[in-house]
Design a protein around this motif. Sequence first.
Motif, short mmCIF file in Angstrom:
data_model
loop_
_atom_site.label_atom_id
_atom_site.label_comp_id
_atom_site.label_asym_id
_atom_site.label_seq_id
_atom_site.Cartn_x
_atom_site.Cartn_y
_atom_site.Cartn_z
N LYS A 1 0.82 -1.25 -0.14
CA LYS A 1 0.02 -0.04 0.07
C LYS A 1 0.86 1.25 0.09
O LYS A 1 0.38 2.18 -0.81
N HIS B 1 1.88 1.86 -3.63
CA HIS B 1 0.97 2.54 -4.53
C HIS B 1 0.66 3.84 -4.18
O HIS B 1 0.66 4.76 -4.98
N LYS B 2 0.73 4.30 -2.85
CA LYS B 2 0.91 5.77 -2.55
C LYS B 2 2.00 6.44 -3.02
O LYS B 2 1.71 7.76 -3.59
N ASP C 1 -5.31 2.45 5.32
CA ASP C 1 -4.50 1.46 4.74
C ASP C 1 -3.73 0.79 5.78
O ASP C 1 -3.69 -0.66 5.84
N THR D 1 3.46 5.81 -5.91
CA THR D 1 3.38 6.11 -7.43
C THR D 1 2.09 6.96 -7.45
O THR D 1 2.01 7.78 -8.53
N ARG D 2 0.95 7.11 -6.72
CA ARG D 2 -0.02 8.28 -6.76
C ARG D 2 0.37 9.44 -6.74
O ARG D 2 0.40 10.44 -7.37
N GLN D 3 1.39 9.84 -5.55
CA GLN D 3 1.75 10.99 -5.24
C GLN D 3 3.03 11.46 -6.23
O GLN D 3 3.14 12.66 -6.61
N TYR D 4 4.02 10.73 -6.63
CA TYR D 4 4.95 10.90 -7.30
C TYR D 4 5.19 9.79 -8.52
O TYR D 4 6.06 9.03 -8.82
N PRO D 5 4.09 10.04 -9.48
CA PRO D 5 4.10 9.02 -10.64
C PRO D 5 5.51 9.04 -11.41
O PRO D 5 5.74 8.07 -12.11
#
Length: 278
Positions: free
Chosen positions: A16, A19-20, A176, A22-26
């Motif tokens: 988790k 994934h966070k 999470d 990659t969401r915040q810093y793709p």
Amino acid sequence: MDGVSVYESRLKMGEKLAHKVTRQYPEHDIDVVIPIPDTSRTSALQAAYILGRPFREGFIKNRYIARTFIMPGQATRKKSVRLKLNTIKSEFAGRNVLLVDDSVVRGTTAREIVQMAREAGALKVYLVSAAPPIRYPNIYGIDIPTRKELVAYEREEHEIAKHIGCDWIIYQDLQDLVDSVQESTLPNHPIQEFDTSCFSGTYVTGHTINDDYFTRLHALRNDDAKLQRTNASMNSLGIAEDEPMPPGSNDGCESVSNDRSGISELRLGGGCEAINNN
């Protein structure tokens, strides 16, 4: 533990967290994922897998140093971090590193570790915590400091990153964390509620606890108060505050035999057990 697989829950925390990230810093530029030994290793391994980046051991741990966040006195905690960990410079040199820790409490350990990573040659240092930001003290017996000593108290993530010295920091979301544990429970042993007071400020003995209580708690538990109590105890035994420790004492360190007897239990200084034990 209580029907929960600790290993599986830590894997899910790492998943988790990744994934966070990659969401915040793709478009992140992480080169390598490095755990801060020992308990973050499982989460770091899974985070590296999800991020598609290599997992590397960048720190060697001295196993005879006690947990630094519960050590009394900022100077002792800061010194003990350097005694506790050594870097493998080849894993840091010229790389952007993602450090994974299980939690960040006072920030003392994290700040020193970030600095050690930079000294080892890291270009950028990112930090993720498998636990949410700890903004409230635990009042049920675990030695978590008073609010003002917590690095996340009244700070946002960018302020914490600046205080610690990393390029950015990401914490696990509380939901999470809860989901990670619930998803790792036995089918016949579901757990619906957890004590998350140190993250949420909601205590099982009452949804709100007023500031007067925390003011009294701070007066009893802050570093200066602990030092005064220790000095008083030493004086009552006729031990001078600057009296040298006896040979073979484990001042600030965890003894191989776990022998906590004698005045070493009272002393707050910082050295480790001598190698020759003379």
